[in-house]
Motif scaffolding. Structure first.
Motif, PDB file in Angstrom:
ATOM      1  N   THR A 139       0.831  -1.206   0.000  1.00 41.45           N
ATOM      2  CA  THR A 139       0.000   0.000   0.000  1.00 41.45           C
ATOM      3  C   THR A 139       0.863   1.252   0.000  1.00 41.45           C
ATOM      4  N   LEU A 140       0.532   2.187  -0.898  1.00 38.34           N
ATOM      5  CA  LEU A 140       1.209   3.479  -0.987  1.00 38.34           C
ATOM      6  C   LEU A 140       0.326   4.551  -0.365  1.00 38.34           C
ATOM      7  N   ILE A 141       0.851   5.268   0.623  1.00 37.56           N
ATOM      8  CA  ILE A 141       0.112   6.336   1.289  1.00 37.56           C
ATOM      9  C   ILE A 141       1.004   7.575   1.389  1.00 37.56           C
ATOM     10  N   PRO A 142       0.421   8.755   1.565  1.00 36.29           N
ATOM     11  CA  PRO A 142       1.227   9.965   1.712  1.00 36.29           C
ATOM     12  C   PRO A 142       2.021   9.973   3.015  1.00 36.29           C
ATOM     13  N   GLY A 143       3.152  10.660   2.994  1.00 32.60           N
ATOM     14  CA  GLY A 143       3.995  10.757   4.172  1.00 32.60           C
ATOM     15  C   GLY A 143       3.594  11.902   5.079  1.00 32.60           C
ATOM     16  N   TYR A 144       2.379  11.822   5.617  1.00 32.25           N
ATOM     17  CA  TYR A 144       1.954  12.803   6.613  1.00 32.25           C
ATOM     18  C   TYR A 144       2.836  12.664   7.859  1.00 32.25           C
ATOM     19  N   PRO A 145       2.935  13.712   8.662  1.00 28.87           N
ATOM     20  CA  PRO A 145       3.740  13.602   9.893  1.00 28.87           C
ATOM     21  C   PRO A 145       3.322  12.439  10.780  1.00 28.87           C
ATOM     22  N   GLU A 146       2.009  12.171  10.874  1.00 21.65           N
ATOM     23  CA  GLU A 146       1.538  11.076  11.721  1.00 21.65           C
ATOM     24  C   GLU A 146       2.050   9.725  11.226  1.00 21.65           C
ATOM     25  N   VAL A 147       2.171   9.599   9.908  1.00 25.29           N
ATOM     26  CA  VAL A 147       2.655   8.347   9.322  1.00 25.29           C
ATOM     27  C   VAL A 147       4.148   8.188   9.556  1.00 25.29           C
ATOM     28  N   LEU A 148       4.894   9.253   9.303  1.00 26.48           N
ATOM     29  CA  LEU A 148       6.344   9.179   9.437  1.00 26.48           C
ATOM     30  C   LEU A 148       6.772   8.962  10.875  1.00 26.48           C
ATOM     31  N   GLY A 149       5.930   9.366  11.824  1.00 30.35           N
ATOM     32  CA  GLY A 149       6.246   9.133  13.227  1.00 30.35           C
ATOM     33  C   GLY A 149       6.254   7.665  13.588  1.00 30.35           C
ATOM     34  N   VAL A 150       5.572   6.853  12.774  1.00 33.15           N
ATOM     35  CA  VAL A 150       5.505   5.409  13.034  1.00 33.15           C
ATOM     36  C   VAL A 150       6.396   4.639  12.067  1.00 33.15           C
ATOM     37  N   LEU A 151       6.351   5.010  10.782  1.00 32.35           N
ATOM     38  CA  LEU A 151       7.065   4.253   9.751  1.00 32.35           C
ATOM     39  C   LEU A 151       8.411   4.892   9.426  1.00 32.35           C
ATOM     40  N   HIS A 152       9.240   5.065  10.435  1.00 32.00           N
ATOM     41  CA  HIS A 152      10.526   5.720  10.205  1.00 32.00           C
ATOM     42  C   HIS A 152      11.631   4.735   9.853  1.00 32.00           C
ATOM     43  N   ALA A 153      11.459   3.459  10.215  1.00 33.28           N
ATOM     44  CA  ALA A 153      12.451   2.452   9.832  1.00 33.28           C
ATOM     45  C   ALA A 153      12.194   2.020   8.398  1.00 33.28           C
ATOM     46  N   GLY A 154      13.202   1.450   7.743  1.00 37.83           N
ATOM     47  CA  GLY A 154      13.036   0.987   6.371  1.00 37.83           C
ATOM     48  C   GLY A 154      14.072   1.604   5.461  1.00 37.83           C
ATOM     49  N   GLU A 155      13.727   1.693   4.167  1.00 35.71           N
ATOM     50  CA  GLU A 155      14.704   2.205   3.204  1.00 35.71           C
ATOM     51  C   GLU A 155      14.017   2.948   2.068  1.00 35.71           C
ATOM     52  N   THR A 156      14.767   3.828   1.434  1.00 40.98           N
ATOM     53  CA  THR A 156      14.270   4.544   0.260  1.00 40.98           C
ATOM     54  C   THR A 156      14.421   3.645  -0.966  1.00 40.98           C
ATOM     55  N   VAL A 157      13.330   3.503  -1.735  1.00 35.71           N
ATOM     56  CA  VAL A 157      13.366   2.619  -2.900  1.00 35.71           C
ATOM     57  C   VAL A 157      13.182   3.363  -4.216  1.00 35.71           C
ATOM     58  N   LEU A 158      12.760   4.630  -4.169  1.00 38.73           N
ATOM     59  CA  LEU A 158      12.567   5.395  -5.402  1.00 38.73           C
ATOM     60  C   LEU A 158      12.634   6.881  -5.071  1.00 38.73           C
ATOM     61  N   GLU A 159      13.333   7.649  -5.904  1.00 37.35           N
ATOM     62  CA  GLU A 159      13.466   9.083  -5.680  1.00 37.35           C
ATOM     63  C   GLU A 159      12.917   9.866  -6.873  1.00 37.35           C
ATOM     64  N   PHE A 160      12.335  11.034  -6.567  1.00 38.73           N
ATOM     65  CA  PHE A 160      11.843  11.962  -7.587  1.00 38.73           C
ATOM     66  C   PHE A 160      12.541  13.300  -7.358  1.00 38.73           C
ATOM     67  N   GLU A 161      13.255  13.757  -8.366  1.00 40.49           N
ATOM     68  CA  GLU A 161      13.977  15.026  -8.226  1.00 40.49           C
ATOM     69  C   GLU A 161      13.019  16.190  -8.046  1.00 40.49           C
ATOM     70  N   ASP A 162      11.900  16.148  -8.770  1.00 44.44           N
ATOM     71  CA  ASP A 162      10.912  17.223  -8.663  1.00 44.44           C
ATOM     72  C   ASP A 162       9.524  16.611  -8.832  1.00 44.44           C
TER      73      ASP A 162
END
Length: 485
Positions: A42-65
């Motif tokens: 599942t893909l969800i937006p990185g709201y502050p509430e989400v990032l406070g829980v899902l901080h472990a893991g890894e970056t798998v894709l980057e968008f420059e802009d």
């Protein structure tokens, strides 16, 4: 069939962020579909509430802009569920709600905030990740509905696409001048594309271009093909009727189980219903109501809005309060309705208890303590609160629309004789019909043996995700097979 890989795209997901039933469904589907041999990420937006829980893991894709700033997709797991978070601080790192600012108004850049979610999901669907290539992309509501459009206009091999409608009243319409800034090609602005009454319609685009369309109850799937319920999209849905299906929601049986619920004064099941009375007394005390075991106690947990029909309850409340009735209401929304129920509480001290806002504990207490649970919606795609009420022995009183009609067996004479009734339905959705239904419910409540049978029937009803998960699995399989063909 061998294991399918699916990507869900949604603007909210329980237990991280939630404004309504959408989050519950999105949160439940990964576990439910795992039993059907479907791997759902599942893909969800990185709201502050989400990032406070899902901080472990890894970056798998980057968008420059990504619509005004850098962004990246972060992969993590939570309770065995694989979750992709779209981290875009310029879009999601802000105070306020998911869709509105502190002033209650929609964020002015919501078009870009949710186009970004759909765009990122489309890139995953088109193979941007080495680790995961989905067979099907499942977009939820207007906030994700551009994903099928982005993949369609990419003109590359793509997975099967499905759009789920949780509430067709919310469609995501934005000015046509945003077409190019939203990375949509000029040819997309067409009646067979994203154009909708001279604007860009996010939900319309998804319904036009997805391979399959689903909504959250069979009755609602039929209703939205009519002008009364289709909100302007009924013609498109009739034209694509062979692609539309309705699948009921289920409930989280671990979270909503009166036999194990830590929020309750006393835990119980359908074998120990008499002990439920202690929860009624605890709820009455919590809301400063008269502790009266014989009062007919109605519960409401709802967004306060015209859709939910709570204005009808305000209209009939003076008449309803002439008896020995009580009301517990938990909800927030329309300020006029909030003020109306606060005034009702003041006018009926000890008999009406109101909590404007939301409390998970109080929501569980109302389900376990109220004798009946009221859902008088003018339209209701599925509804979850009436399903919770079934499990908790709070007899549902519902309007005969959408998923309410599909999930509650009306206590008419034949259903009572056959001992299959689980609640009461009323129609049309008017104050007069609601008043009649409340009188009938109070009459049935006075017959303890009949009332207990209705309660037990409801508590024994299967409202789990087992059957819905099988139907979703079949939908996914059919969509993938057609896409390959």
């Amino acid at each position: 069939m061998s294991s399918l890989r699916a990507l869900a795209i949604a603007s909210e997901m329980a237990p991280f962020v939630k404004t309504g039933g959408l989050a519950d469904v999105v949160g439940a589907l990964p576990h439910a579909l795992a039993a059907e041999n479907i791997e759902l990420r599942t893909l969800i937006p990185g709201y502050p509430e989400v990032l406070g829980v899902l901080h472990a893991g890894e970056t798998v894709l980057e968008f420059e802009d990504l619509f005004g700033g850098p962004a990246w997709i972060h992969a993590a797991r939570h309770n065995g569920v694989a979750i992709y978070t779209l981290i875009a601080p310029h879009l999601y790192a802000r105070e306020g709600g998911l869709y509105t600012g502190p002033d209650g108004a929609d964020y002015p850049d919501n078009a870009f905030r949710f186009a970004a979610l759909a765009w990122a999901g489309a890139q995953v669907g088109l193979g941007a990740l080495d680790e995961f290539a989905p067979d099907v992309v499942h977009a939820h509501d207007w906030q994700a509905a551009l994903a099928p459009a982005y993949m369609h206009y990419a003109e590359r091999p793509r997975p099967a696409t499905i759009v789920s409608i949780h509430n067709i009243a919310f469609q995501g319409q934005f000015p046509k001048e945003l077409l190019e800034p939203l990375r949509l090609p000029p040819r997309a602005f067409d009646i067979d594309g994203v154009e909708y009454y001279g604007a860009i319609g996010f939900l319309k685009a998804g319904l036009q271009l997805a391979d399959r369309i689903t909504t959250v109850s069979p009755s609602y799937a039929r209703e939205i093909e009519t002008p009364e319920f289709g909100m302007g999209l009924e013609g498109l849905l009739r034209a694509r009727a062979d692609r539309v299906s309705g699948i009921l929601n289920g409930v989280d049986e671990e979270t909503w189980d009166p036999a194990t619920d830590a929020h309750l004064e006393t835990r119980y099941d359908h074998w120990s219903l008499p002990s439920r009375a202690r929860n009624k007394a605890a709820l009455q005390k919590r809301l400063r109501l008269r502790v009266d075991p014989d009062a007919f106690f109605i519960g409401v947990v709802s967004r306060l809005s015209w859709q939910k029909g709570l204005d009808l309850l305000l209209d009939v409340l003076p008449q309803f309060m002439r008896g020995r009735a009580q009301l517990a209401l938990l909800g927030t929304g329309d300020k006029t309705l909030e003020e109306g129920f606060v005034a009702a509480e003041a006018a009926h001290v000890g008999r009406v208890g109101v909590h404007n806002g939301y409390s998970e504990e109080l929501a569980h207490m109302i389900q376990a303590g109220a004798d009946a649970f009221l859902v008088p919606s003018r339209f209701e795609p599925c509804g979850l609160t009436q399903l919770y009420a079934l499990r908790y022995g709070a007899v549902p009183i519902v309007s005969r629309v959408g998923g309410l009609k599909d999930t509650i067996v009306d206590a008419n004479e034949m259903a009572l004789q056959a001992d299959v009734a689980t609640g009461l339905q009323f129609s049309p959705t008017t104050a007069e019909a609601l008043a009649i239904a409340l009188r009938e419910a109070e009459r049935l409540f006075g017959d303890a043996e009949t009332w207990r049978k209705i309660q037990v029937n409801g508590m024994r009803t299967d409202v789990s995700w087992r059957n819905p998960a099988r139907r979703y699995a079949k939908l996914f399989e059919d969509a993938v097979a057609a896409n390959i063909g």
